[in-house]
Each structure stands twice: as C-alpha cells, then as structure tokens.
Motif scaffolding. Sequence first.
Motif, short mmCIF file in Angstrom:
data_model
loop_
_atom_site.label_atom_id
_atom_site.label_comp_id
_atom_site.label_asym_id
_atom_site.label_seq_id
_atom_site.Cartn_x
_atom_site.Cartn_y
_atom_site.Cartn_z
N ASP A 252 40.80 46.34 43.05
CA ASP A 252 39.74 46.97 43.85
C ASP A 252 38.35 46.54 43.41
O ASP A 252 37.37 46.90 44.07
CB ASP A 252 39.85 48.50 43.72
CG ASP A 252 41.17 49.04 44.23
OD1 ASP A 252 41.57 48.65 45.33
OD2 ASP A 252 41.81 49.84 43.52
N MET A 253 38.25 45.80 42.30
CA MET A 253 36.94 45.39 41.79
C MET A 253 36.41 44.19 42.58
O MET A 253 37.16 43.41 43.16
CB MET A 253 37.04 45.03 40.30
CG MET A 253 37.48 46.19 39.42
SD MET A 253 36.27 47.53 39.32
CE MET A 253 36.95 48.70 40.51
N CYS A 254 35.09 44.03 42.56
CA CYS A 254 34.44 43.00 43.37
C CYS A 254 34.51 41.60 42.76
O CYS A 254 34.56 40.62 43.49
CB CYS A 254 32.98 43.38 43.60
SG CYS A 254 32.77 44.91 44.53
N GLY A 255 34.46 41.50 41.44
CA GLY A 255 34.42 40.18 40.84
C GLY A 255 34.71 40.23 39.36
O GLY A 255 34.88 41.31 38.78
N PRO A 256 34.77 39.03 38.72
CA PRO A 256 35.08 38.97 37.30
C PRO A 256 33.92 39.50 36.45
O PRO A 256 32.76 39.47 36.90
CB PRO A 256 35.31 37.47 37.06
CG PRO A 256 34.51 36.81 38.14
CD PRO A 256 34.57 37.72 39.33
N PRO A 257 34.22 40.00 35.25
CA PRO A 257 35.55 40.09 34.64
C PRO A 257 36.34 41.33 35.04
O PRO A 257 37.48 41.48 34.67
CB PRO A 257 35.23 40.10 33.15
CG PRO A 257 33.93 40.84 33.08
CD PRO A 257 33.15 40.41 34.30
N ALA A 258 35.71 42.24 35.79
CA ALA A 258 36.36 43.52 36.07
C ALA A 258 37.63 43.39 36.90
O ALA A 258 38.51 44.24 36.83
CB ALA A 258 35.38 44.46 36.78
N ASN A 259 37.73 42.32 37.72
CA ASN A 259 38.91 42.19 38.58
C ASN A 259 40.02 41.36 37.95
O ASN A 259 40.87 40.81 38.65
CB ASN A 259 38.51 41.59 39.93
CG ASN A 259 37.99 40.17 39.82
OD1 ASN A 259 37.73 39.70 38.71
ND2 ASN A 259 37.84 39.50 40.95
N THR A 260 40.01 41.26 36.61
CA THR A 260 41.07 40.56 35.90
C THR A 260 41.84 41.56 35.05
O THR A 260 41.25 42.49 34.49
CB THR A 260 40.50 39.46 34.99
OG1 THR A 260 39.64 40.06 34.01
CG2 THR A 260 39.69 38.45 35.81
N PRO A 261 43.17 41.40 34.93
CA PRO A 261 43.96 42.36 34.15
C PRO A 261 43.50 42.46 32.71
O PRO A 261 43.57 43.54 32.11
CB PRO A 261 45.39 41.79 34.24
CG PRO A 261 45.39 40.95 35.47
CD PRO A 261 44.01 40.38 35.58
N ARG A 262 43.01 41.36 32.11
CA ARG A 262 42.61 41.38 30.70
C ARG A 262 41.40 42.27 30.46
O ARG A 262 41.35 43.04 29.49
CB ARG A 262 42.30 39.96 30.21
CG ARG A 262 41.80 39.92 28.77
CD ARG A 262 41.14 38.60 28.43
NE ARG A 262 40.54 38.62 27.11
CZ ARG A 262 39.38 39.18 26.82
NH1 ARG A 262 38.69 39.79 27.77
NH2 ARG A 262 38.90 39.16 25.58
N ALA A 263 40.42 42.21 31.35
CA ALA A 263 39.17 42.92 31.12
C ALA A 263 39.14 44.33 31.71
O ALA A 263 38.35 45.17 31.27
CB ALA A 263 38.00 42.11 31.69
N PHE A 264 40.01 44.61 32.66
CA PHE A 264 39.97 45.90 33.33
C PHE A 264 40.50 47.00 32.41
O PHE A 264 41.51 46.84 31.74
CB PHE A 264 40.81 45.85 34.61
CG PHE A 264 40.83 47.13 35.38
CD1 PHE A 264 39.77 47.49 36.17
CD2 PHE A 264 41.93 48.00 35.30
CE1 PHE A 264 39.78 48.68 36.89
CE2 PHE A 264 41.95 49.18 36.00
CZ PHE A 264 40.87 49.52 36.80
N VAL A 265 39.81 48.12 32.38
CA VAL A 265 40.23 49.29 31.60
C VAL A 265 40.63 50.39 32.57
O VAL A 265 39.85 50.79 33.44
CB VAL A 265 39.09 49.78 30.68
CG1 VAL A 265 39.53 51.03 29.93
CG2 VAL A 265 38.70 48.68 29.70
N ASP A 266 41.85 50.87 32.44
CA ASP A 266 42.37 51.91 33.32
C ASP A 266 41.47 53.14 33.27
O ASP A 266 41.26 53.71 32.20
CB ASP A 266 43.79 52.27 32.88
CG ASP A 266 44.42 53.36 33.74
OD1 ASP A 266 43.83 53.71 34.78
OD2 ASP A 266 45.50 53.86 33.37
N PRO A 267 40.92 53.59 34.41
CA PRO A 267 40.01 54.73 34.39
C PRO A 267 40.71 56.08 34.38
O PRO A 267 40.07 57.11 34.27
CB PRO A 267 39.23 54.55 35.71
CG PRO A 267 40.24 53.94 36.63
CD PRO A 267 41.06 53.02 35.77
N GLY A 268 42.05 56.10 34.50
CA GLY A 268 42.76 57.36 34.63
C GLY A 268 42.62 57.88 36.07
O GLY A 268 42.36 57.11 37.00
#
Length: 275
Positions: A252-268
Amino acid sequence: TMTTVRWCKATINSRASIVLLAIAASLLCLYLLADRKAPSAPLDLTYGIHRPVLTYLNRKHSNGKFVDAQQQAAPRIPATVIDLSGGRSGAQQLDVVPAVVTNGGSVEVTWSGISNPRSDDWIGFFCPHDAKDSSYLDHWPVAQCPTHTKGHGAVTFTLYNLRFDCEFRYYTSVGEGKSELHLLARSPRVTFEGGPHAPVHGHLALTGDPSQMRVQWTSGTRHSPTVKYGFAPNALDFTARGFSSRTYNYTDMCGPPANTPRAFVDPGYLHDVLL
C-alpha cells in the motif's frame, strides 16, 4: 447556567475575499512549481526547508543534528557473515538493561571484551530478534562512544513497542575490502510490557458533535475494539465498541524504501471507537 455563543456575520465582501485568496494560491503554486533542481529528500512546502526523517533510534551526528534516514550511509552487508558471538559465556559481551521495557521507555546497551575494536564497528537493532543480518531496523556506530577504542562502552536508546521481541548485535568488518562481516556479540532479547497485543499510541479527538469523543489507538490484535469509560478510574461504568480494525502493508506504500518487505515495519491494527 448556560452560556450562549452567538456568531456574527463579517462585513467583509465575500466575493472579493475569494478572488484575493485565489490569486494568492496561484502565486504560491507558481513559486513551488518553479524550475528548480529536484530535492533528494522531502521538503516542508510551508517553509521551503528540508526536514529530516528520523531513524528509529533517533541517531545524531557529532554536531548534535539528527541523522536523516533517507541520506544516511548504511553499513554494507557482504555475502560472508560469520557468527562469533559464542553465547553468554563468550569473552565478547553485549548486554541490555532492562530486558523488559515499556513502550517509549529507555534501555542501556553495554558492550565489553572487544579485543580488536575498529572505528567502523557498529551495533544493529533487530525486530524480530531472529531477523537476518541484512534486516536491521537501525544501526549505531560505536565510534560515537569515547571508550570504544578500549573495547567497551555504553549507550542509551528509547524503544517503542513493535509487537516483536528484539535484539541488539555487535558487528565488525574484516578482510581486504571489508569482505567479511563478523558478528561478535548478541544481547539478550528485549521484550515489551503487555506483549504484542498491548494498546499503544492512544489519541483523543473531537467530532462535529460536542456530545461525542473519538478514541483511537493501535495494537497487535484485530479483535473488535472496546473502550470502557466513566467519571473516575475505578468507576468505568460505560462501554463503547468499534465496528472494525484496519491495517496496511508494504504493497500500500507509494515508493521505496517503505514499499519493500525489508524496510516496512508492521503497524499493527488501527482501532477507532466513538464515545
């Protein structure tokens, strides 16, 4: 006694005001869209100045300014990583106190017994605790500690509940061209009070109705959110329930690094209840 507030109509010509506001907005857009070099990091369009994105550990430069997560030089993780931590009985030790921390609480990380400390040694923070070496949430260069050349030191961090047990690790690079990365020590696991389901980040907000209040928070469970409230902490006689809980993921993120599995942190899960 009831106090009544009366609103009075302004005597300003509304049509002229709208025209002036439209002209001002157009001039602002022309200024912002002027042909300038694209910035390498987000700009605050209100003031036209760069605002850094803080790292998880809120790291700072030697001049006291916060490190920008989008402009930092991240440690290179080579293909060869050798685990020399040796457990809690090894000579090289990494410790964290307390081992159970509240959300937004502080921990002290200490290390000792590093026989050949280097200026580019670093401590990585991993959530979950068993994440791969390349999946650190943040890192801290031990050279910022004045005693690092003696093989020991200490630093304090503020941690937030990420709904995982976490771990600190001490690394050093060796070999020609830093071809190998050695994991010298691991800390005990860090856990958070309340565990993954603890409600955190509470927020209160008004609505258009003065008899209502909106309560929002996050947690690790998607169960139907419930709020108990009343006129005293020991008299929570009223109950309100929400209809659903929402979340999002890296797709659901717009671009890197947030839209990569490595950098994304589960918000709950995001909960919302109307009182």
